[in-house]
Design a protein around this motif. Sequence first.
Motif, PDB file in Angstrom:
ATOM      1  N   ALA A 288     -57.187 -11.217 -28.489  1.00  0.00           N
ATOM      2  CA  ALA A 288     -56.752  -9.993 -27.807  1.00  0.00           C
ATOM      3  C   ALA A 288     -56.981  -8.767 -28.686  1.00  0.00           C
ATOM      4  N   LEU A 289     -56.719  -8.916 -29.991  1.00  0.00           N
ATOM      5  CA  LEU A 289     -56.941  -7.809 -30.921  1.00  0.00           C
ATOM      6  C   LEU A 289     -58.397  -7.364 -30.907  1.00  0.00           C
ATOM      7  N   HIS A 290     -59.304  -8.325 -30.834  1.00  0.00           N
ATOM      8  CA  HIS A 290     -60.729  -7.994 -30.872  1.00  0.00           C
ATOM      9  C   HIS A 290     -61.185  -7.333 -29.575  1.00  0.00           C
ATOM     10  N   ILE A 291     -60.605  -7.731 -28.441  1.00  0.00           N
ATOM     11  CA  ILE A 291     -60.930  -7.067 -27.175  1.00  0.00           C
ATOM     12  C   ILE A 291     -60.565  -5.587 -27.270  1.00  0.00           C
ATOM     13  N   ALA A 292     -59.404  -5.308 -27.851  1.00  0.00           N
ATOM     14  CA  ALA A 292     -58.982  -3.914 -28.045  1.00  0.00           C
ATOM     15  C   ALA A 292     -59.922  -3.188 -29.007  1.00  0.00           C
ATOM     16  N   GLN A 293     -60.376  -3.881 -30.046  1.00  0.00           N
ATOM     17  CA  GLN A 293     -61.310  -3.272 -30.994  1.00  0.00           C
ATOM     18  C   GLN A 293     -62.648  -2.956 -30.324  1.00  0.00           C
ATOM     19  N   ILE A 294     -63.110  -3.855 -29.469  1.00  0.00           N
ATOM     20  CA  ILE A 294     -64.351  -3.609 -28.730  1.00  0.00           C
ATOM     21  C   ILE A 294     -64.210  -2.368 -27.856  1.00  0.00           C
ATOM     22  N   GLN A 295     -63.085  -2.286 -27.150  1.00  0.00           N
ATOM     23  CA  GLN A 295     -62.821  -1.135 -26.295  1.00  0.00           C
ATOM     24  C   GLN A 295     -62.812   0.158 -27.106  1.00  0.00           C
ATOM     25  N   HIS A 296     -62.144   0.157 -28.237  1.00  0.00           N
ATOM     26  CA  HIS A 296     -62.054   1.350 -29.079  1.00  0.00           C
ATOM     27  C   HIS A 296     -63.411   1.731 -29.646  1.00  0.00           C
ATOM     28  N   LEU A 297     -64.157   0.742 -30.132  1.00  0.00           N
ATOM     29  CA  LEU A 297     -65.455   0.990 -30.743  1.00  0.00           C
ATOM     30  C   LEU A 297     -66.437   1.584 -29.737  1.00  0.00           C
ATOM     31  N   ILE A 298     -66.543   0.969 -28.573  1.00  0.00           N
ATOM     32  CA  ILE A 298     -67.515   1.443 -27.586  1.00  0.00           C
ATOM     33  C   ILE A 298     -67.111   2.808 -27.042  1.00  0.00           C
ATOM     34  N   THR A 299     -65.815   3.029 -26.835  1.00  0.00           N
ATOM     35  CA  THR A 299     -65.362   4.332 -26.341  1.00  0.00           C
ATOM     36  C   THR A 299     -65.733   5.443 -27.310  1.00  0.00           C
ATOM     37  N   GLN A 300     -65.545   5.204 -28.599  1.00  0.00           N
ATOM     38  CA  GLN A 300     -65.945   6.194 -29.602  1.00  0.00           C
ATOM     39  C   GLN A 300     -67.434   6.504 -29.508  1.00  0.00           C
ATOM     40  N   ARG A 301     -68.255   5.448 -29.386  1.00  0.00           N
ATOM     41  CA  ARG A 301     -69.704   5.658 -29.323  1.00  0.00           C
ATOM     42  C   ARG A 301     -70.112   6.328 -28.016  1.00  0.00           C
ATOM     43  N   LEU A 302     -69.371   6.087 -26.943  1.00  0.00           N
ATOM     44  CA  LEU A 302     -69.678   6.751 -25.677  1.00  0.00           C
ATOM     45  C   LEU A 302     -69.471   8.257 -25.786  1.00  0.00           C
ATOM     46  N   TYR A 303     -68.422   8.673 -26.492  1.00  0.00           N
ATOM     47  CA  TYR A 303     -68.201  10.107 -26.688  1.00  0.00           C
ATOM     48  C   TYR A 303     -69.359  10.725 -27.470  1.00  0.00           C
ATOM     49  N   VAL A 304     -69.822  10.012 -28.485  1.00  0.00           N
ATOM     50  CA  VAL A 304     -70.965  10.504 -29.262  1.00  0.00           C
ATOM     51  C   VAL A 304     -72.200  10.583 -28.376  1.00  0.00           C
ATOM     52  N   TRP A 305     -72.406   9.560 -27.551  1.00  0.00           N
ATOM     53  CA  TRP A 305     -73.562   9.528 -26.653  1.00  0.00           C
ATOM     54  C   TRP A 305     -73.542  10.738 -25.723  1.00  0.00           C
TER      55      TRP A 305
END
Length: 320
Positions: A288-305
């Motif tokens: 579950a922790l890693h699912i949250a990390q995936i969500q956080h990581l991709i969201t950050q990169r989406l803002y950059v995109w």
Amino acid sequence: MTTSAFIASLTTNSSLLALWGALLLHWLLPIPHQLHPLRIWQRLALLIATRVNHPHESYSQRLLAGYLAWALMWVTTLVLLVAINQLVWYSTLFQLTLLWLALDWHHTADLSRQFNHAYNRHDKDHCRQLLAPHINRNTAVLSLLGLGKAGAETIILSYGRHVVGVLFWYAISGGIGAILYRLAISLARAWSPTRTQYAVFGYPAIRIVAIIDIVPLRLLALLISVGHNSRAVIQGLRQQGEHWHLPGPGWLLVAIGHKLTLSLGGPAIYNNIKMQRPRLGGKITPAALHIAQIQHLITQRLYVWIVVESLLLYFFCGVL
């Protein structure tokens, strides 16, 4: 450039206005998954397949039928959209609407949140219920660890295709390109070769998606590699990037797998048949922790995109 001139250049940049407007509308007024027009498109695809896909025919006939059916649906829609674009009074609003229909950021974020909550409670039934509409795999036989891996892969690829891929093709060819990309993704999903009845008929759809996916998903993979564990990600892309059956998703799964040291890929069951898939990433099974990390990581990169794409649209569609 003065402030007034800068504001004027923004207000006259229709591509940038449509991008921001569609993103804002998508979050303020998301389309429920059950009511999305793409569901009608998928049902139409399944109906057409029942008419032209005949398992008793030869391999070449079924392959040709797949190409013709794909062209019938996709090219016809392209012609209609181009014709409508010539007739509408306000083209920017039309492009905004198409991008709004093509985006699926809100639903993917909601799926990630709900799945993470159910997975954290070890609620296997709810996890299976959440994943079932999004994957062709047999979720009934998945263990809790298997559900975690399937959920992680689903969320990663959904962000990659339903957000980044859509935004990439919007930048290339406007709202028409964005919605046509989503329609192509939907055809590959509806006619997936992992389903027995589409084992040959669905190859054209998946091959076309492999082509239109490769640039946006690999760009996202490179964007994800920046920062922490970047050396491990680049090394992983060199070693495993070409192992996956599709080049775009393969890079994306490898990048996140090595970024967070997660084990992705591996055997999967489709239609009660175990298919061997390469193992990608690290050694830790997603929790579950890693699912949250995936969500956080991709969201950050989406803002950059979005920032980078906005700058490109500003300079190449507005000032120059």
